[in-house]
Design an enzyme around this catalytic site. Structure first.
Site, PDB file in Angstrom:
ATOM      1  CB  THR A  89      -1.562  10.690   6.990  1.00  0.00           C
ATOM      2  OG1 THR A  89      -2.617   9.779   6.740  1.00  0.00           O
ATOM      3  CG2 THR A  89      -1.852  11.398   8.303  1.00  0.00           C
ATOM      4  CG  ASP A  90      -5.548   9.573   3.388  1.00  0.00           C
ATOM      5  OD1 ASP A  90      -5.098   9.069   4.440  1.00  0.00           O
ATOM      6  OD2 ASP A  90      -6.014   8.889   2.453  1.00  0.00           O
ATOM      7  CD  GLU A  91      -5.104   7.094   8.955  1.00  0.00           C
ATOM      8  OE1 GLU A  91      -5.372   7.197  10.159  1.00  0.00           O
ATOM      9  OE2 GLU A  91      -4.704   6.040   8.440  1.00  0.00           O
ATOM     10  CE1 TYR A 131       0.427   8.335  11.817  1.00  0.00           C
ATOM     11  CE2 TYR A 131      -1.672   7.995  10.692  1.00  0.00           C
ATOM     12  CZ  TYR A 131      -0.317   8.285  10.649  1.00  0.00           C
ATOM     13  OH  TYR A 131       0.293   8.532   9.435  1.00  0.00           O
ATOM     14  CE  LYS A 148       2.146  12.337   9.910  1.00  0.00           C
ATOM     15  NZ  LYS A 148       3.626  12.333   9.745  1.00  0.00           N
TER      16      LYS A 148
HETATM   17  P1  NAD Z   1       7.247   3.672   9.446  1.00  0.00           P
HETATM   18  O1  NAD Z   1       6.578   3.462  10.753  1.00  0.00           O
HETATM   19  O2  NAD Z   1       7.498   2.503   8.544  1.00  0.00           O
HETATM   20  O3  NAD Z   1       8.664   4.381   9.668  1.00  0.00           O
HETATM   21  C1  NAD Z   1       8.864   5.436  10.552  1.00  0.00           C
HETATM   22  C2  NAD Z   1      10.365   5.625  10.734  1.00  0.00           C
HETATM   23  O4  NAD Z   1      10.560   6.736  11.646  1.00  0.00           O
HETATM   24  C3  NAD Z   1      11.076   4.430  11.352  1.00  0.00           C
HETATM   25  O5  NAD Z   1      12.267   4.150  10.653  1.00  0.00           O
HETATM   26  C4  NAD Z   1      11.373   4.859  12.781  1.00  0.00           C
HETATM   27  O6  NAD Z   1      12.535   4.258  13.326  1.00  0.00           O
HETATM   28  C5  NAD Z   1      11.531   6.363  12.604  1.00  0.00           C
HETATM   29  N1  NAD Z   1      11.263   7.124  13.843  1.00  0.00           N
HETATM   30  C6  NAD Z   1      10.196   6.976  14.680  1.00  0.00           C
HETATM   31  N2  NAD Z   1      10.301   7.832  15.714  1.00  0.00           N
HETATM   32  C7  NAD Z   1      11.425   8.561  15.511  1.00  0.00           C
HETATM   33  C8  NAD Z   1      12.062   9.608  16.228  1.00  0.00           C
HETATM   34  N3  NAD Z   1      11.544  10.087  17.363  1.00  0.00           N
HETATM   35  N4  NAD Z   1      13.202  10.133  15.735  1.00  0.00           N
HETATM   36  C9  NAD Z   1      13.754   9.630  14.584  1.00  0.00           C
HETATM   37  N5  NAD Z   1      13.199   8.628  13.875  1.00  0.00           N
HETATM   38  C10 NAD Z   1      12.050   8.099  14.328  1.00  0.00           C
HETATM   39  O7  NAD Z   1       6.373   4.772   8.718  1.00  0.00           O
HETATM   40  P2  NAD Z   1       6.026   4.939   7.160  1.00  0.00           P
HETATM   41  O8  NAD Z   1       4.858   4.105   6.839  1.00  0.00           O
HETATM   42  O9  NAD Z   1       7.272   4.815   6.373  1.00  0.00           O
HETATM   43  O10 NAD Z   1       5.538   6.462   7.168  1.00  0.00           O
HETATM   44  C11 NAD Z   1       6.468   7.534   6.999  1.00  0.00           C
HETATM   45  C12 NAD Z   1       5.741   8.858   7.104  1.00  0.00           C
HETATM   46  O11 NAD Z   1       4.728   8.920   6.105  1.00  0.00           O
HETATM   47  C13 NAD Z   1       5.036   9.071   8.445  1.00  0.00           C
HETATM   48  O12 NAD Z   1       5.178  10.424   8.792  1.00  0.00           O
HETATM   49  C14 NAD Z   1       3.578   8.746   8.154  1.00  0.00           C
HETATM   50  O13 NAD Z   1       2.714   9.471   8.994  1.00  0.00           O
HETATM   51  C15 NAD Z   1       3.458   9.199   6.712  1.00  0.00           C
HETATM   52  N6  NAD Z   1       2.458   8.486   5.898  1.00  0.00           N
HETATM   53  C16 NAD Z   1       2.466   7.115   5.829  1.00  0.00           C
HETATM   54  C17 NAD Z   1       1.540   6.468   4.992  1.00  0.00           C
HETATM   55  C18 NAD Z   1       1.501   4.964   4.876  1.00  0.00           C
HETATM   56  O14 NAD Z   1       0.609   4.439   4.218  1.00  0.00           O
HETATM   57  N7  NAD Z   1       2.453   4.220   5.416  1.00  0.00           N
HETATM   58  C19 NAD Z   1       0.619   7.225   4.264  1.00  0.00           C
HETATM   59  C20 NAD Z   1       0.642   8.617   4.385  1.00  0.00           C
HETATM   60  C21 NAD Z   1       1.579   9.240   5.191  1.00  0.00           C
HETATM   61  O1  DAU Z   2      -4.289   6.743   4.960  1.00  0.00           O
HETATM   62  C1  DAU Z   2      -2.913   6.854   5.213  1.00  0.00           C
HETATM   63  C2  DAU Z   2      -2.563   6.005   6.412  1.00  0.00           C
HETATM   64  O2  DAU Z   2      -2.612   4.658   5.980  1.00  0.00           O
HETATM   65  C3  DAU Z   2      -1.199   6.323   7.009  1.00  0.00           C
HETATM   66  O3  DAU Z   2      -1.217   7.638   7.513  1.00  0.00           O
HETATM   67  C4  DAU Z   2      -0.849   5.346   8.133  1.00  0.00           C
HETATM   68  O4  DAU Z   2       0.471   5.587   8.591  1.00  0.00           O
HETATM   69  C5  DAU Z   2      -0.947   3.939   7.580  1.00  0.00           C
HETATM   70  O5  DAU Z   2      -0.716   3.015   8.626  1.00  0.00           O
HETATM   71  C6  DAU Z   2      -2.315   3.689   6.945  1.00  0.00           C
HETATM   72  O6  DAU Z   2      -3.351   3.677   7.971  1.00  0.00           O
HETATM   73  P1  DAU Z   2      -4.556   2.612   7.944  1.00  0.00           P
HETATM   74  O7  DAU Z   2      -5.096   2.498   9.305  1.00  0.00           O
HETATM   75  O8  DAU Z   2      -5.503   2.890   6.833  1.00  0.00           O
HETATM   76  O9  DAU Z   2      -3.698   1.305   7.517  1.00  0.00           O
HETATM   77  P2  DAU Z   2      -3.740  -0.217   8.034  1.00  0.00           P
HETATM   78  O10 DAU Z   2      -2.860  -1.006   7.109  1.00  0.00           O
HETATM   79  O11 DAU Z   2      -3.501  -0.339   9.487  1.00  0.00           O
HETATM   80  O12 DAU Z   2      -5.251  -0.634   7.757  1.00  0.00           O
HETATM   81  C7  DAU Z   2      -5.830  -0.529   6.477  1.00  0.00           C
HETATM   82  C8  DAU Z   2      -7.279  -0.935   6.596  1.00  0.00           C
HETATM   83  O13 DAU Z   2      -7.352  -2.340   6.898  1.00  0.00           O
HETATM   84  C9  DAU Z   2      -8.017  -0.240   7.722  1.00  0.00           C
HETATM   85  O14 DAU Z   2      -9.371   0.005   7.340  1.00  0.00           O
HETATM   86  C10 DAU Z   2      -7.990  -1.249   8.876  1.00  0.00           C
HETATM   87  C11 DAU Z   2      -8.019  -2.585   8.147  1.00  0.00           C
HETATM   88  N1  DAU Z   2      -7.312  -3.695   8.819  1.00  0.00           N
HETATM   89  C12 DAU Z   2      -6.016  -3.495   9.210  1.00  0.00           C
HETATM   90  C13 DAU Z   2      -5.326  -4.487   9.866  1.00  0.00           C
HETATM   91  C14 DAU Z   2      -3.901  -4.262  10.325  1.00  0.00           C
HETATM   92  C15 DAU Z   2      -7.938  -4.927   9.007  1.00  0.00           C
HETATM   93  O15 DAU Z   2      -9.111  -5.106   8.607  1.00  0.00           O
HETATM   94  N2  DAU Z   2      -7.247  -5.909   9.623  1.00  0.00           N
HETATM   95  C16 DAU Z   2      -5.969  -5.761  10.091  1.00  0.00           C
HETATM   96  O16 DAU Z   2      -5.403  -6.723  10.693  1.00  0.00           O
END
Ligand code: NAD
Ligand code: DAU
Length: 353
Positions: free
Chosen positions: A132-134, A158, A162
């Site tokens: 992630t970019d975080e 989180y 990561k």
């Molecule tokens: P998600 O939470 O939707 O899915 C995670 C999946 O991993 C689920 O299916 C869960 O059952 C599985 N899992 C969790 N713990 C596990 C374990 N111990 N063993 C096996 N499986 C397990 O997450 P996502 O949003 O699809 O993100 C996927 C990946 O991409 C993550 O590594 C996250 O850090 C990264 N990522 C997500 C975003 C985003 O915006 N969602 C952005 C950048 C990077």
């Molecule tokens: O940047 C990549 C990341 O993006 C991934 O690594 C994470 O897995 C993914 O969850 C996401 O993280 P964020 O914290 O940016 O996403 P989230 O959807 O939780 O929130 C997006 C923005 O919106 C953040 O600034 C918080 C705000 N927010 C979120 C929720 C859930 C609100 O204002 N209200 C809300 O109820």
């Protein structure tokens, strides 16, 4: 075939569907099915022998070792993680367990497997870690976007977990020569996203006439990437990425949270007007800020474009329109997800009201 971890989650399931459609190559999917994992995302592959599902934990070394020996994958795509920042604030333990210990266990088993390969198979093997970019922390309004050279400065449990997993992957390349690739991606959106994340949460709350919670002043900035573009980027990095390198993946779509929420509301006003004919944006409600809330993320995705020719195909406007339409067309999927566990989470994070 390739082995995907976390392939029942949001991005992992989009990736498996995209991968099989684009390449025809089989996948074995190891997923623990936490609250975030949902096999319904993969129902279209139910009778397709190119998708094999195994329920299990990446911390289960015996299982991972057995799967590697049985399926002999040519690559691992590692998505499995705890992924929601707010949950990491309420309970960081699972994040340490899966994101750090789990990645370590997986690396150990994969290292042993890779060391046992010979010749061409060994040379062609890849371990692609999805991050992630975080990990780069928070930007000020005039700072340049994150590059691959930006120093790590994670601010939430989180992102710290990561970051630790990224460092382990880096170390396994430098120390053992494991052929790794790491991608650091911005905020994804699209089909199958669990409604704890901003966009699907806003959508569902709007449709049920609940408040649309905006943390703080709503001016935090995220870069938004359509999930299909992320899947294509991962394919490009897997095919041509340089070993041991990291690639930043982004959508060139910086938006404030308020902009995102107003856009979602406007599309809903057009596609499914509220019963009382009020604009959905009238439901916007400012709530207590997220502790340690990063102010701005922005990604410089020039490296992946320069080296591998990848750039996003969707603008935010086209991607968000498709996404809202997908949720409206798939309310059955939504209803199955909005279970007891989800209600418990809403009560923990947003209170009973
Ligand atoms: P998600 O939470 O939707 O899915 C995670 C999946 O991993 C689920 O299916 C869960 O059952 C599985 N899992 C969790 N713990 C596990 C374990 N111990 N063993 C096996 N499986 C397990 O997450 P996502 O949003 O699809 O993100 C996927 C990946 O991409 C993550 O590594 C996250 O850090 C990264 N990522 C997500 C975003 C985003 O915006 N969602 C952005 C950048 C990077
Ligand atoms: O940047 C990549 C990341 O993006 C991934 O690594 C994470 O897995 C993914 O969850 C996401 O993280 P964020 O914290 O940016 O996403 P989230 O959807 O939780 O929130 C997006 C923005 O919106 C953040 O600034 C918080 C705000 N927010 C979120 C929720 C859930 C609100 O204002 N209200 C809300 O109820």
């Amino acid at each position: 075939m390739i082995l995907v971890t976390g392939g029942a989650g949001f991005i992992g399931s989009n990736f498996i569907l995209d991968w099989i459609a684009a390449t025809g190559e089989a996948t074995v999917n190891l997923d623990k099915l936490t609250y975030a994992g949902n096999l319904e995302n993969l129902v279209s592959l139910k009778d397709d022998s190119r998708h094999v599902f195994v329920r299990g934990d990446i911390n289960d070394r015996e299982l991972v070792g057995r799967m590697l020996a049985e399926h002999q994958p040519r690559a691992i795509i590692h998505f499995a993680a705890e992924s929601h920042v707010d949950r990491s604030i309420h309970g960081p333990g699972e994040f340490i367990q899966t994101n750090i210990n789990g990645t370590f266990s997986l690396l150990e088993e994969v290292r042993a497997y890779w060391q046992g390969l010979q010749g061409e198979e060994k040379a062609a093997f890849r371990f692609l870690h999805v991050s992630t970019d975080e990990v780069y922390g928070s930007l000020g309004p005039n700072d340049p976007p994150f590059t691959e050279a930006t120093a790590y400065a994670p601010n939430s449990p989180y992102s710290a977990s990561k970051a630790a997993s990224d460092h382990l992957v880096r170390a396994y390349h430098h120390t053992y020569g494991l052929p790794t690739l790491t991608t650091n991606c911005s905020n994804n959106y699209g089909a199958f996203q669990f409604p704890e994340k901003l966009i699907p949460l806003i959508l569902l709350n709007a449709l049920t006439a609940k408040p649309l919670p905006i943390y703080g002043d709503g001016l935090n900035v995220r870069d938004w990437l359509y999930v299909g573009d992320h899947c294509a980027a991962i394919r490009a990095v897997l095919a041509g990425g340089r070993l041991g390198e990291t690639y930043n993946i982004g959508g060139w779509n910086e938006k404030t949270n308020l902009d995102v929420v107003h856009t979602v509301c406007a599309i809903l006003d057009e596609l499914k007007p509220a019963a009382d004919h009020k604009p959905y944006a009238a439901l916007i409600t400012y709530v207590k800020d997220r502790p340690g809330h990063d102010r701005r993320y922005a990604i410089d995705a020039h490296k992946v474009e320069r080296e591998l020719g990848w750039k996003p195909m969707e603008t935010f406007e086209t991607g968000i329109h498709k996404t809202v339409a997908w949720y409206l067309d798939n309310m059955g999927w939504v209803e199955n997800i909005v279970s007891g566990e989800y209600q418990k989470w809403l009560a923990t994070q947003y209170g009973k009201g």
